[in-house]
Design a protein around this motif. Structure first.
Motif, PDB file in Angstrom:
ATOM      1  N   HIS A   1      -5.251   3.056  -8.154  1.00 33.70           N
ATOM      2  CA  HIS A   1      -5.363   4.259  -7.337  1.00 33.70           C
ATOM      3  C   HIS A   1      -6.587   4.120  -6.444  1.00 33.70           C
ATOM      4  CE1 HIS A   1      -2.879   7.146 -10.093  1.00 33.70           C
ATOM      5  NE2 HIS A   1      -2.127   6.454  -9.251  1.00 33.70           N
ATOM      6  N   LEU A   2      -6.359   4.099  -5.153  1.00 34.42           N
ATOM      7  CA  LEU A   2      -7.436   3.919  -4.185  1.00 34.42           C
ATOM      8  C   LEU A   2      -7.981   5.274  -3.754  1.00 34.42           C
ATOM      9  CD1 LEU A   2      -9.132   2.076  -2.390  1.00 34.42           C
ATOM     10  CD2 LEU A   2      -7.282   2.150  -0.698  1.00 34.42           C
TER      11      LEU A   2
ATOM     12  N   ILE B   1       0.850  -1.189   0.000  1.00 34.07           N
ATOM     13  CA  ILE B   1       0.000   0.000   0.000  1.00 34.07           C
ATOM     14  C   ILE B   1       0.887   1.240   0.000  1.00 34.07           C
ATOM     15  CG2 ILE B   1      -1.930   1.205   1.072  1.00 34.07           C
ATOM     16  CD1 ILE B   1      -2.545  -1.708   0.286  1.00 34.07           C
ATOM     17  N   GLY B   2       0.763   2.050  -1.042  1.00 36.06           N
ATOM     18  CA  GLY B   2       1.583   3.247  -1.175  1.00 36.06           C
ATOM     19  C   GLY B   2       0.775   4.518  -1.018  1.00 36.06           C
ATOM     20  N   LEU B   3       1.476   5.618  -0.887  1.00 30.79           N
ATOM     21  CA  LEU B   3       0.868   6.947  -0.780  1.00 30.79           C
ATOM     22  C   LEU B   3       1.339   7.799  -1.942  1.00 30.79           C
ATOM     23  CD1 LEU B   3      -0.799   8.972   0.971  1.00 30.79           C
ATOM     24  CD2 LEU B   3       1.384   9.668   1.993  1.00 30.79           C
ATOM     25  N   SER B   4       0.413   8.406  -2.644  1.00 27.34           N
ATOM     26  CA  SER B   4       0.775   9.342  -3.707  1.00 27.34           C
ATOM     27  C   SER B   4       1.205  10.672  -3.111  1.00 27.34           C
ATOM     28  CB  SER B   4      -0.419   9.572  -4.640  1.00 27.34           C
ATOM     29  OG  SER B   4      -0.158  10.642  -5.535  1.00 27.34           O
TER      30      SER B   4
ATOM     31  N   GLY C   1      -4.281 -13.084  -5.828  1.00 28.65           N
ATOM     32  CA  GLY C   1      -2.825 -13.142  -5.842  1.00 28.65           C
ATOM     33  C   GLY C   1      -2.188 -12.038  -6.658  1.00 28.65           C
ATOM     34  N   TRP C   2      -2.917 -10.968  -6.886  1.00 28.07           N
ATOM     35  CA  TRP C   2      -2.421  -9.838  -7.678  1.00 28.07           C
ATOM     36  C   TRP C   2      -1.150  -9.271  -7.062  1.00 28.07           C
ATOM     37  CZ3 TRP C   2      -2.823  -4.254  -6.805  1.00 28.07           C
ATOM     38  CH2 TRP C   2      -2.638  -3.484  -7.970  1.00 28.07           C
ATOM     39  N   SER C   3      -0.189  -8.885  -7.901  1.00 24.55           N
ATOM     40  CA  SER C   3       1.121  -8.451  -7.403  1.00 24.55           C
ATOM     41  C   SER C   3       1.417  -6.974  -7.641  1.00 24.55           C
ATOM     42  CB  SER C   3       2.224  -9.289  -8.058  1.00 24.55           C
ATOM     43  OG  SER C   3       2.185  -9.143  -9.474  1.00 24.55           O
ATOM     44  N   GLY C   4       0.414  -6.202  -8.035  1.00 24.79           N
ATOM     45  CA  GLY C   4       0.639  -4.780  -8.259  1.00 24.79           C
ATOM     46  C   GLY C   4       0.594  -3.980  -6.968  1.00 24.79           C
ATOM     47  N   ASP C   5       0.647  -2.662  -7.119  1.00 22.36           N
ATOM     48  CA  ASP C   5       0.600  -1.757  -5.969  1.00 22.36           C
ATOM     49  C   ASP C   5      -0.745  -1.045  -5.910  1.00 22.36           C
ATOM     50  OD1 ASP C   5       3.337  -1.248  -4.468  1.00 22.36           O
ATOM     51  OD2 ASP C   5       3.820  -1.647  -6.571  1.00 22.36           O
ATOM     52  N   VAL C   6      -1.243  -0.910  -4.687  1.00 23.60           N
ATOM     53  CA  VAL C   6      -2.384  -0.042  -4.399  1.00 23.60           C
ATOM     54  C   VAL C   6      -1.819   1.261  -3.855  1.00 23.60           C
ATOM     55  CG1 VAL C   6      -4.353   0.331  -2.870  1.00 23.60           C
ATOM     56  CG2 VAL C   6      -4.036  -1.893  -3.967  1.00 23.60           C
ATOM     57  N   VAL C   7      -2.191   2.372  -4.478  1.00 24.59           N
ATOM     58  CA  VAL C   7      -1.682   3.677  -4.051  1.00 24.59           C
ATOM     59  C   VAL C   7      -2.852   4.567  -3.660  1.00 24.59           C
ATOM     60  CG1 VAL C   7      -0.582   5.803  -4.844  1.00 24.59           C
ATOM     61  CG2 VAL C   7       0.469   3.602  -5.363  1.00 24.59           C
ATOM     62  N   VAL C   8      -2.815   5.071  -2.441  1.00 21.20           N
ATOM     63  CA  VAL C   8      -3.849   5.984  -1.956  1.00 21.20           C
ATOM     64  C   VAL C   8      -3.652   7.341  -2.618  1.00 21.20           C
ATOM     65  CG1 VAL C   8      -4.705   7.229   0.057  1.00 21.20           C
ATOM     66  CG2 VAL C   8      -4.184   4.773   0.224  1.00 21.20           C
TER      67      VAL C   8
END
Length: 265
Positions: free
Chosen positions: A189-190, A5-8, A222-229
């Motif tokens: 993008h969350l 989980i990332g932050l934009s 099993g998705w391997s991408g990134d979720v970015v807030v």
């Protein structure tokens, strides 16, 4: 393995990139997405690497300056913006560049866009994830502002970003889009939205989008991408901003916790 989980950096605007890294570190995010902006640090790989190392946070993605508000960043040529974003991603170790489709008035760029993106993705090894957008609406009128289209699902892109505020504005079925994309979905993008004409970028859970359902679907597949807030906090005090960003992170952590009986998309 849980989803990162990332932050934009755009989520702390008008704060700068340094503020974003410090905030992400303090709140417990896993990574940062760098929105290339007028802040000069967002265009300097050395400075970004230093921030990444200082806070122990990898750079998950670079968002190319393909917004209306960044028309002057890295000059007027749209391909220069893409190429410099790819170079920046390679220098900071980001596996994804997020970009918007061309505006309708960028005719030459739009005609070359699908092929040009494919060629650059293959040559660089960086996933060039074209983001879903939305029609521009006014009372009683809809304007198709993007070419080849605002919806990337039916386009020949190998990599796509889904933005859950944009699905709200477009009236799209976010879960159906994620399912249809399968392995082509490189990035998420969350955010949330109530479906107004405005691109709202609300904290997840405060709008009408199936944010939890989408995150659960990705975690179980099993998705391997990134979720970015990527939420809007520009009118908030620092204290209120951090409360919102902490809430968004907690929402994402809970929804991406793996469940039993998982099956792939």
């Amino acid at each position: 393995m849980s989803i990162r989980i990332g932050l934009s950096t755009s989520s702390v605007y008008p704060g700068n990139a340094a503020t974003a890294f410090a905030t992400a570190d303090r709140l417990g995010y896993d990574s940062v997405e760098v929105m290339v902006w007028t802040d000069p640090v967002t265009r300097e790989p050395g400075a970004l690497r230093a921030l990444s190392e200082l806070h122990g946070l990898p750079i998950a993605s670079v968002h190319a300056p393909t917004l209306l508000l960044t028309q002057r960043v890295w000059g007027p040529d749209p391909w220069t913006k893409i190429d410099r974003s790819i170079d920046l991603a390679l220098e900071v170790g980001a596996p994804v560049v997020v970009l918007h489709p061309p505006f309708r008035w960028q005719k030459d760029y739009a005609e070359q866009f699908v092929e040009g993106i494919a060629e650059r993705e293959a040559a660089s090894g960086v996933r060039l994830a074209v983001e879903n957008m939305y029609p521009w609406r006014t009372a009683g009128r809809e304007v198709l502002a993007y070419l080849p289209h605002w919806d990337p699902v039916e386009q020949a892109y190998d990599s796509v970003t889904i933005d859950l505020s944009h699905t709200a504005t477009a009236g799209s079925d976010a879960a159906a889009m994620v399912s249809a994309l399968g392995s082509r979905l490189a990035h998420l993008h969350l955010a949330d939205g109530l479906g107004s004409f405005k691109d709202e970028h609300l904290v997840p859970g405060r709008g009408g989008q199936p944010c939890a359902d989408v995150l659960e679907l990705l975690a179980d597949s099993g998705w391997s991408g990134d979720v970015v807030v990527e939420v809007s906090t520009r009118k908030l005090s620092q204290e209120a901003r951090e409360v919102d960003l902490a809430e968004a992170l907690a929402f994402a952590r809970l929804a991406t916790a793996p469940t039993r009986g998982a099956s792939r998309i």
